[in-house]
Design a protein around this motif. Structure first.
Motif, PDB file in Angstrom:
ATOM      1  N   GLY A   6       0.802  -1.204   0.000  1.00  0.00           N
ATOM      2  CA  GLY A   6       0.000   0.000   0.000  1.00  0.00           C
ATOM      3  C   GLY A   6       0.829   1.245   0.000  1.00  0.00           C
ATOM      4  N   ALA A   7       2.128   1.103   0.182  1.00  0.00           N
ATOM      5  CA  ALA A   7       3.003   2.256   0.098  1.00  0.00           C
ATOM      6  C   ALA A   7       3.051   2.711  -1.328  1.00  0.00           C
ATOM      7  N   PRO A   8       3.596   3.916  -1.547  1.00  0.00           N
ATOM      8  CA  PRO A   8       3.689   4.385  -2.899  1.00  0.00           C
ATOM      9  C   PRO A   8       4.462   3.400  -3.730  1.00  0.00           C
ATOM     10  N   LEU A   9       4.027   3.180  -4.940  1.00  0.00           N
ATOM     11  CA  LEU A   9       4.690   2.292  -5.877  1.00  0.00           C
ATOM     12  C   LEU A   9       4.367   0.841  -5.619  1.00  0.00           C
ATOM     13  N   LEU A  10       4.819   0.003  -6.570  1.00  0.00           N
ATOM     14  CA  LEU A  10       4.670  -1.433  -6.383  1.00  0.00           C
ATOM     15  C   LEU A  10       5.627  -1.842  -5.290  1.00  0.00           C
ATOM     16  N   PRO A  11       5.149  -2.295  -4.131  1.00  0.00           N
ATOM     17  CA  PRO A  11       5.972  -2.529  -2.987  1.00  0.00           C
ATOM     18  C   PRO A  11       6.719  -3.820  -3.115  1.00  0.00           C
ATOM     19  N   THR A  12       7.869  -3.851  -2.487  1.00  0.00           N
ATOM     20  CA  THR A  12       8.677  -5.038  -2.611  1.00  0.00           C
ATOM     21  C   THR A  12       9.380  -5.429  -1.324  1.00  0.00           C
ATOM     22  N   LEU A 340      17.010  -6.111  -8.155  1.00  0.00           N
ATOM     23  CA  LEU A 340      18.379  -5.610  -7.993  1.00  0.00           C
ATOM     24  C   LEU A 340      18.720  -5.251  -6.550  1.00  0.00           C
ATOM     25  N   PHE A 341      17.718  -4.755  -5.803  1.00  0.00           N
ATOM     26  CA  PHE A 341      17.977  -4.277  -4.431  1.00  0.00           C
ATOM     27  C   PHE A 341      16.989  -4.900  -3.449  1.00  0.00           C
ATOM     28  N   PRO A 342      17.049  -6.221  -3.264  1.00  0.00           N
ATOM     29  CA  PRO A 342      16.052  -6.893  -2.437  1.00  0.00           C
ATOM     30  C   PRO A 342      16.094  -6.520  -0.961  1.00  0.00           C
ATOM     31  N   LYS A 343      17.222  -6.029  -0.467  1.00  0.00           N
ATOM     32  CA  LYS A 343      17.354  -5.734   0.965  1.00  0.00           C
ATOM     33  C   LYS A 343      17.327  -4.249   1.274  1.00  0.00           C
ATOM     34  N   LYS A 344      17.086  -3.438   0.258  1.00  0.00           N
ATOM     35  CA  LYS A 344      17.044  -1.992   0.466  1.00  0.00           C
ATOM     36  C   LYS A 344      15.684  -1.575   1.017  1.00  0.00           C
ATOM     37  N   LEU A 345      15.585  -0.280   1.387  1.00  0.00           N
ATOM     38  CA  LEU A 345      14.323   0.283   1.847  1.00  0.00           C
ATOM     39  C   LEU A 345      13.301   0.271   0.716  1.00  0.00           C
ATOM     40  N   VAL A 346      12.038   0.471   1.084  1.00  0.00           N
ATOM     41  CA  VAL A 346      10.988   0.587   0.073  1.00  0.00           C
ATOM     42  C   VAL A 346      11.392   1.659  -0.927  1.00  0.00           C
ATOM     43  N   LEU A 347      11.221   1.363  -2.210  1.00  0.00           N
ATOM     44  CA  LEU A 347      11.700   2.255  -3.270  1.00  0.00           C
ATOM     45  C   LEU A 347      11.158   3.670  -3.126  1.00  0.00           C
ATOM     46  N   ALA A 348       9.880   3.805  -2.797  1.00  0.00           N
ATOM     47  CA  ALA A 348       9.265   5.127  -2.714  1.00  0.00           C
ATOM     48  C   ALA A 348       9.851   5.969  -1.589  1.00  0.00           C
ATOM     49  N   ASN A 349      10.482   5.322  -0.611  1.00  0.00           N
ATOM     50  CA  ASN A 349      11.069   6.054   0.512  1.00  0.00           C
ATOM     51  C   ASN A 349      12.534   6.394   0.298  1.00  0.00           C
TER      52      ASN A 349
END
Length: 440
Positions: A6-12, A340-349
């Motif tokens: 539900g966060a901005p963007l397709l969340p991962t 590419l970045f599975p352990k990073k923060l949510v992309l939108a943040n």
């Protein structure tokens, strides 16, 4: 763990974060789903009527829409039956559901399929925009673009410059929105432009009918041999591509709050798109008859009866694609980031990563659209492989695997039929296309 879908963007990524945002509306979801569905596939619908005939094409459109509704319901049930996250702690995403059923291989497969399909679609969109504004040349056939017709041949309306302007000043600002719901107004305009496209095609077809300038459309296909029968299967990937929106189901659904709202929005959107698709196909086929091209916009050139209406049709469709572009870009960007970045923060943040990835994707799509003059083969091969997997094969496999133990006997029978139809039709379509190319 609360899903960040539900966060901005397709969340991962898995982020425990309480949402305070206002829930999205069903009407906004309808517009976003409809805009996800109505893309480049609409321009090839009239050609499918020429291949199949009016009645079989109508039944194929309705059948694919019904199967899409079933497959989306499968995805939503396995997403929401145990809460917002999967058993493994994965967030509520398509990749998360596939990982739960088939491990990391399933998650990787769906990501790769979405990336290949969406990036190919985005390149196709830019090529179409280049054709509309700057014209195209196919062998001895030359079609002038809108800018060339209005202002003549100048350096500033050549394809690279026209596309650069569109990418930088129109697509980039839309691609920087961080929530799907933020695009509800642009999606509403996109659906309106698709309706304008249908209405003008209707007016032109009726006008040609009264003037006696239309050919009687074939209700059924003409079969003159063994190969002709198998050629009918080449229309299936086009319709499947036209109804594939499953990569945006989770980000749109997560903003609605209640799963039942997404089911309602999906069914309304599918009904709306069936009407739009068949209308465009029928009126386009009625207007141009057997001379209809695989890209109907090619038929709307200045040699037709009404140059003004031709330009309105092409521009309405072009601006529709401009507004569809950000929705596909959402899913593409999210899946690449997750890969590419599975352990990073949510992309939108992560502002830097978000903007950098957006710019790289737009730049690569622009360069590919400049370098590749025509990639309509995309519909034949990608539609028969990655897209049909996203739409039908993966949801059916998830239902048959049934790791949550929620599939009824009826569900498994439907999933098995869906899986069989998808595999058989895609195999025949690919084999037929390869055979036809080997003869040419």
């Amino acid at each position: 763990m609360i899903s960040d879908a539900g966060a901005p963007l397709l969340p991962t990524k898995c982020v425990a974060e309480k949402r305070t945002d206002k829930e999205a509306s069903i009407s906004g979801a309808v517009f976003n789903v409809s805009t996800s569905i109505i893309g480049a596939g609409i321009m090839s619908i009239p050609a499918t009527l020429k291949v199949l005939g009016v009645i079989p094409a109508f039944f194929l459109i309705v059948t694919v829409a019904l199967l899409s509704d079933l497959s989306v319901n499968f995805l939503l049930r396995f997403t929401n039956s145990g809460g917002s996250a999967n058993f493994s702690g994965e967030p509520a995403t398509y990749g998360g559901v596939m990982r739960e059923s088939f491990g990391w291989i399933g998650s990787l497969l769906v990501k790769l399929c979405v990336i290949i399909s969406n990036w190919g679609c985005l390149i196709v969109y830019l090529i179409i925009l280049g054709d509309v504004f700057s014209g195209s040349e196919n062998g001895e056939s030359i079609h002038l673009g809108v800018l060339q017709e209005w202002f003549g041949s100048h350096w500033w309306n050549a394809r690279p410059y026209a596309l650069f302007f569109i990418v930088v000043f129109i697509l980039l600002p839309l691609a920087l929105f961080r929530r799907v719901e933020s695009l509800r107004f642009s999606s509403a305009v996109a659906v309106l432009l698709a309706v304008v496209f249908v209405c003008i095609s209707f007016v032109m077809a009726i006008s040609a009918l009264f003037e006696g300038n239309v050919q009687k459309p074939r209700l059924f296909p003409e079969l003159d041999g063994h190969s002709s029968f198998f050629n009918l299967f080449t229309a299936v990937p086009v319709i499947v591509t036209a109804f594939t929106f499953h990569f945006n189901v989770h980000p749109i659904s997560s903003e609605l709050g209640k799963p039942s709202k997404m089911t309602t929005a999906t069914r309304i959107s599918l009904i709306l798109c069936v009407v739009i698709y068949f209308s465009v196909g029928f009126f386009g086929y009625l207007l141009f008859g057997e001379s209809i091209a695989s890209d109907i916009l090619v038929n709307f050139d200045r040699s037709s009866a009404s140059p003004f209406l031709n330009d309105v049709v092409r521009l309405s469709y072009a601006f529709h694609l401009v507004l569809v572009y950000p929705l596909l870009n959402f899913s593409l960007r999210g899946n690449i980031d997750e890969l590419l970045f599975p352990k990073k923060l949510v992309l939108a943040n992560d502002k830097f990563r978000f903007i950098s990835l957006t710019l790289v994707l737009l730049g690569l799509s622009y360069l590919a659209a400049i370098a590749i003059p025509d990639i309509w083969i995309f519909f034949q091969y990608v539609g028969s492989t990655t897209i049909i997997s996203i739409a039908f094969i993966f949801p059916a496999a998830i239902t048959l695997r049934d790791v949550r133990g929620i599939s009824s006997t009826r569900d498994k029978v439907v999933a098995l039929i869906m899986l069989t139809l998808a595999v058989v039709t895609s195999t025949i379509s690919i084999a037929t296309n390869i055979f036809n190319e080997s003869k040419s």
